[in-house]
Design a protein around this motif. Structure first.
Motif, PDB file in Angstrom:
ATOM      1  N   ARG A  36       0.959  10.871  -8.403  1.00 54.27           N
ATOM      2  CA  ARG A  36       0.216   9.653  -8.620  1.00 54.27           C
ATOM      3  C   ARG A  36      -1.041   9.441  -7.784  1.00 54.27           C
ATOM      4  O   ARG A  36      -1.396  10.613  -6.899  1.00 54.27           O
ATOM      5  N   ALA A  38      -2.282   7.446  -5.914  1.00 52.19           N
ATOM      6  CA  ALA A  38      -2.120   6.655  -4.755  1.00 52.19           C
ATOM      7  C   ALA A  38      -0.824   6.726  -4.135  1.00 52.19           C
ATOM      8  O   ALA A  38       0.062   6.867  -4.915  1.00 52.19           O
ATOM      9  N   ALA A  39      -0.735   5.950  -3.058  1.00 53.91           N
ATOM     10  CA  ALA A  39       0.759   6.150  -2.582  1.00 53.91           C
ATOM     11  C   ALA A  39       1.452   4.864  -2.864  1.00 53.91           C
ATOM     12  O   ALA A  39       1.743   4.016  -1.972  1.00 53.91           O
ATOM     13  N   SER A  40       1.705   4.613  -4.233  1.00 57.31           N
ATOM     14  CA  SER A  40       2.292   3.762  -4.716  1.00 57.31           C
ATOM     15  C   SER A  40       3.105   4.054  -6.064  1.00 57.31           C
ATOM     16  O   SER A  40       2.601   4.608  -6.691  1.00 57.31           O
ATOM     17  N   ALA A  41       4.379   3.537  -5.976  1.00 55.63           N
ATOM     18  CA  ALA A  41       5.071   3.661  -7.301  1.00 55.63           C
ATOM     19  C   ALA A  41       4.484   3.005  -8.431  1.00 55.63           C
ATOM     20  O   ALA A  41       4.733   3.279  -9.731  1.00 55.63           O
ATOM     21  N   ASP A  42       3.394   2.136  -8.253  1.00 56.82           N
ATOM     22  CA  ASP A  42       2.751   1.397  -9.359  1.00 56.82           C
ATOM     23  C   ASP A  42       1.333   2.038  -9.460  1.00 56.82           C
ATOM     24  O   ASP A  42       0.689   1.728 -10.492  1.00 56.82           O
ATOM     25  N   ALA A  43       1.064   3.126  -8.880  1.00 53.33           N
ATOM     26  CA  ALA A  43      -0.241   3.844  -8.938  1.00 53.33           C
ATOM     27  C   ALA A  43      -0.498   4.743 -10.331  1.00 53.33           C
ATOM     28  O   ALA A  43       0.704   5.025 -10.811  1.00 53.33           O
ATOM     29  N   LYS A  63       3.618   7.715   3.699  1.00 52.04           N
ATOM     30  CA  LYS A  63       3.134   6.254   3.591  1.00 52.04           C
ATOM     31  C   LYS A  63       4.099   5.788   2.358  1.00 52.04           C
ATOM     32  O   LYS A  63       3.795   6.191   1.292  1.00 52.04           O
ATOM     33  N   ASP A  64       4.766   4.888   2.735  1.00 53.56           N
ATOM     34  CA  ASP A  64       5.621   4.117   1.660  1.00 53.56           C
ATOM     35  C   ASP A  64       6.437   4.894   0.804  1.00 53.56           C
ATOM     36  O   ASP A  64       6.773   4.620  -0.264  1.00 53.56           O
ATOM     37  N   PHE A  66       5.755   8.345   0.148  1.00 54.61           N
ATOM     38  CA  PHE A  66       4.994   9.028  -0.383  1.00 54.61           C
ATOM     39  C   PHE A  66       4.260  10.199   0.411  1.00 54.61           C
ATOM     40  O   PHE A  66       3.914   9.713   1.576  1.00 54.61           O
ATOM     41  N   TYR A  81      -0.301  12.070  -4.947  1.00 51.93           N
ATOM     42  CA  TYR A  81       0.704  11.817  -4.065  1.00 51.93           C
ATOM     43  C   TYR A  81       2.203  11.714  -4.676  1.00 51.93           C
ATOM     44  O   TYR A  81       2.307  11.551  -5.936  1.00 51.93           O
ATOM     45  N   GLY A 183      -7.124   8.579  -4.178  1.00 55.20           N
ATOM     46  CA  GLY A 183      -7.106   7.178  -3.676  1.00 55.20           C
ATOM     47  C   GLY A 183      -8.162   7.037  -2.753  1.00 55.20           C
ATOM     48  O   GLY A 183      -8.459   7.561  -1.662  1.00 55.20           O
TER      49      GLY A 183
END
Length: 558
Positions: A36, A38-43, A63-64, A66, A81, A183
């Motif tokens: 991804r 960015a460090a997010s499951a929504d990225a 980070k979270d 990731f 990520y 990101g």
């Protein structure tokens, strides 16, 4: 002289032991793990990695859930990520049918847009298309006319060309861009720090990905920053110097040092009790790179004798002997380029400015799959040198045919659609083939019709770009033939053709044409011994360099 790391492009050349000792190296533990932006499951998903792929930790901070990772490429380092739970500090082998609980009938697709039909022949209706690394189940081990029956998406059934099915994952890591989005990065600033098409595409892709799905097909708002980048590339750039051509003596040296290992198979699997396991893995990886750079991947994929696979490649390199070179016509790498050189490579090699022009997308032209093609408001781009060089065709009899060329190339932007495998032609890419090879397609009438589809003129052998004026329009040509051991090299015979461009008694170009079982198409290797492979060396300041290679194409698509 180039080192091993230098001429392999710096990818996968360290030993497994060295890699394991690097505290930043991690191996992917699952299949199709998403990368991804960015460090997010929504990225935004910018790529995927499969079991066994190697990445580098960019920092040790999680980070979270990731981890920031990087992938070394020829163009730079791609960043993204990955969920930390899919990273291992110890080496992981790639997924393979019949291993680690995987169904023995599991197969992976080795190609993009691979056609599935409702019958085992080219007349069958198209059911669907499969993407690279797509997982399918093999329903029958008995191919019909080169087609295998498969089950896809757990429900659908059909037939596809067996040669596009692999028992292990073909590509372990895929990222949408050569330089993936980072990101928080200032992609506009990145472009102006070092203007390039890749930097512009990164910026445009960021714009494209931030659009809602309903707006990606246009119309697209004018972006002033993007327009300024397009205008700057249209003015022209001078590319950096490209990588050097392979040094033939270095290829021979590396092949000789690797020949001590048992490389009968180029599979990544090595028995756990095998002595010197790590050196065998390193040698196999090296031979894969040699095969790719010399256009010998066909020889790696099928064997014709007891010592097939990697041993045949090493045996062939060892058996190929050319006369010593001394200084003659070409004095530097800036004077010649291979026929498949990109515009950017030609710019860097010849020191000529090249321009990049963008073709805009039109909303009213978009339909079906084309709706997802393109990047933001761009449909394609073309690149060309601002001043021409000579495109030279080399003929068997030594004749040279020149035509001016701006090395113009055009590429469509596939955006959210899997990119196709590229241009494909039957026959050689840069020269004509003997009539006997064309009979692979059928009787004399069919062979004659197939020959007409190949754009290379009769008698042509290879081609190259040069900025130097040629001293004569016909080179002094000589030819000699040598018998080869099929089991050791994959070929039964080879012809060396030497060309002296300036008639000083010193060869400037040597073309080796190998005869043996060709790779064929859907039915596998040919039954006849064809002259299907050409290796081309050029004398640069008294040293033989690999200018390129060419293989006979036995069929496009399936």
């Amino acid at each position: 002289m180039l080192t091993l790391v230098g001429w392999l492009g710096g990818v996968g050349t360290a030993s497994a032991q060295t890699k394991a000792a690097d505290p930043q190296t991690r191996w992917i533990t699952g299949d199709e793990v998403r990368i991804r932006a960015a460090a997010s499951a929504d990225a935004e998903v910018i790529g995927a990695a499969w079991r066994g792929a190697e990445v580098k930790l960019r920092n040790a901070v999680e980070k979270d859930g990731f981890c920031a990772v990087g992938v070394e490429r020829n163009e730079g380092v791609s960043e993204g990520y990955i969920a930390c739970r899919f990273l291992s500090a110890t080496p992981i082998t790639s997924s393979r049918a019949g291993a680690d609980g995987i169904d023995v009938a599991q197969r992976w697709v080795n190609g993009n847009g691979v056609i599935v039909r409702d019958a085992p022949n080219i007349q069958g209706n198209v059911v669907t298309r499969l993407s690279m690394n797509g997982a399918v189940k093999l329903l029958s081990n008995a191919p019909s006319a080169g087609y295998c029956e498969i089950q896809f998406a757990n429900v659908g059934k059909g037939y596809t060309a067996c040669l596009y099915l692999k028992a292990e994952v073909p590509v372990l890591l895929r990222m949408r861009l050569a330089l993936a989005l980072r990101g928080g990065a200032d992609l506009e600033k990145d472009f102006w720090l070092k203007p390039s098409w890749r930097a512009l595409e990164s910026y445009a892709t960021d714009l494209h990905q931030n659009l809602p799905p309903s707006a990606k097909a246009g119309p697209w708002a004018k972006d002033d920053a993007l327009e300024k980048m397009k205008a700057h590339l249209a003015l022209g750039l001078r590319a950096d110097q490209p990588n050097e051509l392979l040094d033939w003596s270095e290829v021979k040296r590396i092949a000789a040092s690797s020949a001590e290992q048992d490389l009968t198979s180029l599979s990544k699997d090595v028995p756990q009790d095998l002595k010197n396991k790590e050196s065998v893995l390193t040698a196999r990886e090296t031979v894969r790179h040699i095969a790719k750079r010399l256009g010998l991947h066909h020889l790696a994929e099928h064997s014709a004798g007891r010592r097939g696979g990697g041993n045949q490649i090493l045996g062939l390199i060892g058996a190929l002997n050319v006369p010593p070179a001394s200084q003659s016509y070409f004095s530097g790498l800036s004077e010649i380029a291979p026929p498949n050189a990109s515009t950017e490579e030609a710019s860097g090699r010849f020191g000529i400015v090249f321009r990049t022009l963008v073709t805009r997308r039109k909303v009213d032209e978009i339909h079906d799959v084309e709706r997802r093609m393109g990047v933001y408001d761009m449909k394609s781009y073309s690149q060309a040198l601002v001043s021409p060089v000579s495109f030279v065709r080399l003929f068997r009899d030594g004749a040279l045919r020149l035509q001016p060329s701006h090395v113009r190339k055009e590429r469509f932007l596939f955006g959210d659609v899997d990119e196709t495998g590229g241009d494909c032609i039957d026959g050689f890419g840069y020269g004509a083939a003997e009539v006997s090879v064309w009979r692979y397609f059928g009787d004399d009438k069919i062979a004659a019709e197939m020959r007409k589809t190949n754009p290379n003129p009769d008698g042509s052998l290879f081609a190259f770009y040069t900025r130097r004026p040629l001293p004569r329009m016909r080179a002094e040509a000589s030819v000699w033939a040598v018998d080869f051991d099929r089991g050791q090299t994959g070929f039964i015979r080879g012809e060396y053709r030497s060309f002296d461009l300036d008639h000083d008694g010193i060869p400037d170009i040597i073309v080796w044409e190998g005869q043996g079982k060709g790779p064929g198409h859907l039915e596998g290797p040919t039954k006849t011994d064809d002259k299907w492979y050409r290796l081309v060396l050029v004398n640069i300041n008294g040293a033989w360099k690999v200018l390129g290679s060419d293989s006979f194409g036995y069929g496009c698509g399936c």
